[in-house]
Design a protein around this motif. Structure first.
Motif, PDB file in Angstrom:
ATOM      1  N   ASP A   7     -16.841 -35.581  -4.903  1.00  8.90           N
ATOM      2  CA  ASP A   7     -17.721 -36.147  -3.879  1.00  8.90           C
ATOM      3  C   ASP A   7     -19.007 -36.692  -4.502  1.00  8.90           C
ATOM      4  OD1 ASP A   7     -15.878 -35.516  -1.925  1.00  8.90           O
ATOM      5  OD2 ASP A   7     -16.937 -33.700  -1.256  1.00  8.90           O
ATOM      6  N   LEU A   8     -19.553 -35.978  -5.464  1.00  7.93           N
ATOM      7  CA  LEU A   8     -20.772 -36.417  -6.129  1.00  7.93           C
ATOM      8  C   LEU A   8     -20.541 -37.724  -6.869  1.00  7.93           C
ATOM      9  CD1 LEU A   8     -23.721 -35.930  -6.907  1.00  7.93           C
ATOM     10  CD2 LEU A   8     -22.895 -34.586  -8.850  1.00  7.93           C
ATOM     11  N   LYS A   9     -19.425 -37.801  -7.596  1.00  7.22           N
ATOM     12  CA  LYS A   9     -19.103 -39.043  -8.315  1.00  7.22           C
ATOM     13  C   LYS A   9     -18.943 -40.208  -7.336  1.00  7.22           C
ATOM     14  CE  LYS A   9     -16.907 -37.330 -12.518  1.00  7.22           C
ATOM     15  NZ  LYS A   9     -15.641 -37.286 -13.288  1.00  7.22           N
ATOM     16  N   ALA A  10     -18.284 -39.955  -6.216  1.00  8.62           N
ATOM     17  CA  ALA A  10     -18.098 -41.007  -5.221  1.00  8.62           C
ATOM     18  C   ALA A  10     -19.446 -41.450  -4.658  1.00  8.62           C
ATOM     19  CB  ALA A  10     -17.192 -40.518  -4.093  1.00  8.62           C
ATOM     20  N   GLU A  11     -20.315 -40.509  -4.388  1.00  2.20           N
ATOM     21  CA  GLU A  11     -21.639 -40.813  -3.850  1.00  2.20           C
ATOM     22  C   GLU A  11     -22.469 -41.621  -4.824  1.00  2.20           C
ATOM     23  OE1 GLU A  11     -25.562 -38.302  -2.494  1.00  2.20           O
ATOM     24  OE2 GLU A  11     -23.607 -37.471  -1.926  1.00  2.20           O
ATOM     25  N   LEU A  12     -22.299 -41.353  -6.109  1.00  2.00           N
ATOM     26  CA  LEU A  12     -23.043 -42.067  -7.148  1.00  2.00           C
ATOM     27  C   LEU A  12     -22.345 -43.335  -7.616  1.00  2.00           C
ATOM     28  CD1 LEU A  12     -24.196 -39.018  -9.288  1.00  2.00           C
ATOM     29  CD2 LEU A  12     -25.575 -40.337  -7.680  1.00  2.00           C
ATOM     30  N   GLY A  13     -21.182 -43.637  -7.022  1.00  2.00           N
ATOM     31  CA  GLY A  13     -20.440 -44.833  -7.403  1.00  2.00           C
ATOM     32  C   GLY A  13     -19.755 -44.721  -8.733  1.00  2.00           C
ATOM     33  N   MET A  14     -19.421 -43.506  -9.128  1.00  2.00           N
ATOM     34  CA  MET A  14     -18.785 -43.279 -10.432  1.00  2.00           C
ATOM     35  C   MET A  14     -17.290 -42.995 -10.298  1.00  2.00           C
ATOM     36  SD  MET A  14     -21.765 -40.862 -12.050  1.00  2.00           S
ATOM     37  CE  MET A  14     -20.971 -40.669 -13.634  1.00  2.00           C
ATOM     38  N   ALA A  15     -16.775 -42.994  -9.083  1.00  2.00           N
ATOM     39  CA  ALA A  15     -15.364 -42.630  -8.877  1.00  2.00           C
ATOM     40  C   ALA A  15     -14.445 -43.772  -9.194  1.00  2.00           C
ATOM     41  CB  ALA A  15     -15.153 -42.171  -7.445  1.00  2.00           C
TER      42      ALA A  15
END
Length: 88
Positions: free
Chosen positions: A80-88
């Motif tokens: 979820d954190l990666k997705a929020e930061l655009g890293m997913a």
């Protein structure tokens, strides 16, 4: 822990450094009978600084956990954190 005046340390600087480096025991320097500084082995100082940083990190994590418990927030998953930061 050895202790000596600044005046004595000034005249025996190489010996003071060797004592701290070889014995891994800080040499405290005094002025008018009060400890004002210490000579310590460089590797010993690095280890102390790393340990202090580790302890600060542990305390920060504990504080964050306590804050989450009080506020009722839940942990965020790595995905979820990666997705929020655009890293997913």
């Amino acid at each position: 822990m050895p202790e000596m005046s600044l005046t004595e340390a000034r005249s025996r600087l190489a010996d003071v450094i060797d004592e701290a480096r070889v014995g891994h025991d800080p040499v405290f320097l005094t002025r008018r009978g009060r400890q004002v500084a210490a000579v310590i082995d460089a590797d010993d100082l690095r280890q102390l600084l790393e340990a202090a940083e580790d302890l600060a990190d542990i305390r920060a994590a504990q504080s964050a956990r306590e804050e989450m418990a009080v506020s009722g927030e839940s942990a965020v998953s790595l995905a979820d954190l990666k997705a929020e930061l655009g890293m997913a």
